[in-house]
Design a protein around this motif. Structure first.
Motif, mmCIF file in Angstrom:
data_model
loop_
_atom_site.group_PDB
_atom_site.id
_atom_site.type_symbol
_atom_site.label_atom_id
_atom_site.label_comp_id
_atom_site.label_asym_id
_atom_site.label_seq_id
_atom_site.Cartn_x
_atom_site.Cartn_y
_atom_site.Cartn_z
ATOM 1 N N ASN A 2 -0.555 -1.772 13.379
ATOM 2 C CA ASN A 2 -0.513 -3.021 14.791
ATOM 3 C C ASN A 2 -0.129 -3.398 14.071
ATOM 4 O O ASN A 2 -0.200 -4.615 13.148
ATOM 5 N N GLN A 3 0.610 -4.626 15.211
ATOM 6 C CA GLN A 3 1.468 -5.744 14.444
ATOM 7 C C GLN A 3 0.318 -6.899 14.278
ATOM 8 O O GLN A 3 1.391 -8.197 12.380
ATOM 9 N N GLY A 4 -0.930 -7.174 14.649
ATOM 10 C CA GLY A 4 -1.392 -8.265 13.537
ATOM 11 C C GLY A 4 -1.857 -7.237 12.368
ATOM 12 O O GLY A 4 -1.767 -8.485 11.072
ATOM 13 N N ASN A 5 -1.971 -6.428 11.863
ATOM 14 C CA ASN A 5 -2.760 -5.463 10.370
ATOM 15 C C ASN A 5 -1.503 -5.427 10.064
ATOM 16 O O ASN A 5 -1.186 -5.652 8.663
ATOM 17 N N ARG A 6 0.117 -5.176 10.224
ATOM 18 C CA ARG A 6 1.438 -5.376 9.746
ATOM 19 C C ARG A 6 1.386 -6.586 8.830
ATOM 20 O O ARG A 6 1.656 -6.900 7.944
ATOM 21 N N LYS A 7 1.250 -7.624 9.640
ATOM 22 C CA LYS A 7 1.019 -9.084 9.752
ATOM 23 C C LYS A 7 0.295 -9.876 8.552
ATOM 24 O O LYS A 7 0.981 -9.969 7.108
ATOM 25 N N GLN A 8 -0.431 -9.129 8.570
ATOM 26 C CA GLN A 8 -2.040 -9.568 7.765
ATOM 27 C C GLN A 8 -1.113 -8.638 6.176
ATOM 28 O O GLN A 8 -1.616 -9.567 5.274
ATOM 29 N N TRP A 9 -0.833 -8.243 6.463
ATOM 30 C CA TRP A 9 -1.084 -6.667 4.512
ATOM 31 C C TRP A 9 0.405 -7.594 4.375
ATOM 32 O O TRP A 9 0.233 -7.631 3.150
ATOM 33 N N LYS A 14 2.259 -10.968 0.053
ATOM 34 C CA LYS A 14 3.357 -12.200 -0.421
ATOM 35 C C LYS A 14 2.237 -13.088 -1.749
ATOM 36 O O LYS A 14 3.290 -13.078 -2.612
ATOM 37 N N GLU A 15 1.137 -12.549 -1.504
ATOM 38 C CA GLU A 15 0.381 -13.411 -2.030
ATOM 39 C C GLU A 15 -0.104 -13.093 -3.096
ATOM 40 O O GLU A 15 -0.135 -13.420 -5.011
ATOM 41 N N PHE A 16 -0.189 -11.818 -3.441
ATOM 42 C CA PHE A 16 0.411 -10.261 -4.470
ATOM 43 C C PHE A 16 0.848 -10.824 -5.333
ATOM 44 O O PHE A 16 1.377 -10.908 -6.768
ATOM 45 N N GLN A 17 2.496 -10.657 -4.950
ATOM 46 C CA GLN A 17 3.828 -10.648 -5.390
ATOM 47 C C GLN A 17 3.624 -12.546 -6.803
ATOM 48 O O GLN A 17 4.011 -12.576 -7.107
ATOM 49 N N THR A 42 13.267 -11.409 -8.924
ATOM 50 C CA THR A 42 13.385 -10.699 -7.650
ATOM 51 C C THR A 42 11.598 -9.554 -6.994
ATOM 52 O O THR A 42 11.167 -9.274 -7.486
ATOM 53 N N ILE A 43 11.178 -10.478 -5.792
ATOM 54 C CA ILE A 43 10.321 -10.218 -4.764
ATOM 55 C C ILE A 43 11.047 -9.288 -4.570
ATOM 56 O O ILE A 43 11.603 -9.828 -3.044
ATOM 57 N N TYR A 48 5.176 -5.139 -7.527
ATOM 58 C CA TYR A 48 5.218 -6.231 -9.086
ATOM 59 C C TYR A 48 7.460 -6.539 -8.581
ATOM 60 O O TYR A 48 7.545 -6.282 -9.336
ATOM 61 N N PRO A 49 6.694 -7.776 -9.237
ATOM 62 C CA PRO A 49 7.960 -8.352 -9.038
ATOM 63 C C PRO A 49 8.962 -8.042 -10.307
ATOM 64 O O PRO A 49 8.167 -7.782 -11.454
ATOM 65 N N TYR A 50 10.421 -8.505 -10.359
ATOM 66 C CA TYR A 50 11.352 -8.471 -11.621
ATOM 67 C C TYR A 50 11.682 -9.934 -11.866
ATOM 68 O O TYR A 50 11.976 -10.200 -11.348
#
Length: 130
Positions: A2-9, A14-17, A42-43, A48-50
Motif C-alpha cells: 500500500n501507499q504507506g508501506n511504499r513510502k516507508q520503503w 534512500k537512507e541506505f543509499q 548515481t543513486i 548500491y550507488p555508483y
C-alpha cells in the motif's frame, strides 16, 4: 504494497543509499590527494550507488559500481580504466582480489580501498599498468 508501506520503503532505501555513498566517499577519499575528482555519482534504481573518480591529467578513472539488492555475488565491482587516443584499458580490482585470494565471499568497500592503497598506487598514479 500500500501507499504507506511504499513510502516507508522508499525512505529506508534512500537512507541506505546515502549511507553507502558516504562510505564510498570516505574510504576512497585518498584519491582526492592523487588528483582525482568526483566525475559521476548515481543513486537511483540500483540499491548500491555508483561513483566514479577521474584524474584528468592521466585520463584515468576509478569506478565503483553498485549492484542491486538480492543479486548473487559482490555488492560492488571496482575497476580502473585508462583511455588513450584509440585504446581503452580496464583493470578489474574485483577480479585481481579474487585471483589473489585476498577476497572474502563479499568484498567490502574498505577492503577495496585498502587493496588499492596497498597494491595499486603505482597504477593510480599512472606510473605503471598491470
Amino acid at each position: 504494497m500500500n501507499q504507506g508501506n511504499r513510502k516507508q520503503w522508499h525512505e529506508i532505501m534512500k537512507e541506505f543509499q546515502l549511507e553507502q555513498l558516504m562510505r564510498i566517499l570516505d574510504k576512497f577519499y585518498f584519491l582526492i590527494h592523487e588528483n582525482y575528482s568526483i566525475k559521476d555519482i548515481t543513486i537511483g534504481l540500483r540499491a548500491y550507488p555508483y561513483v566514479s573518480f577521474k584524474n584528468h591529467q592521466l585520463n584515468m578513472t576509478v569506478e565503483i559500481s553498485g549492484a542491486d539488492l538480492g543479486c548473487e555475488g559482490q555488492q560492488y565491482r571496482v575497476c580502473i580504466t585508462k583511455r588513450k587516443f584509440f585504446s581503452f584499458k580496464v583493470l578489474s580490482v574485483t577480479t585481481l582480489m579474487e585471483k589473489s585470494g585476498q577476497a572474502n565471499d563479499i568484498i567490502s568497500i574498505s577492503e577495496y580501498a585498502n587493496y588499492i592503497q596497498q597494491h595499486l598506487m603505482p597504477v593510480i598514479r599512472g606510473e605503471r599498468w598491470i
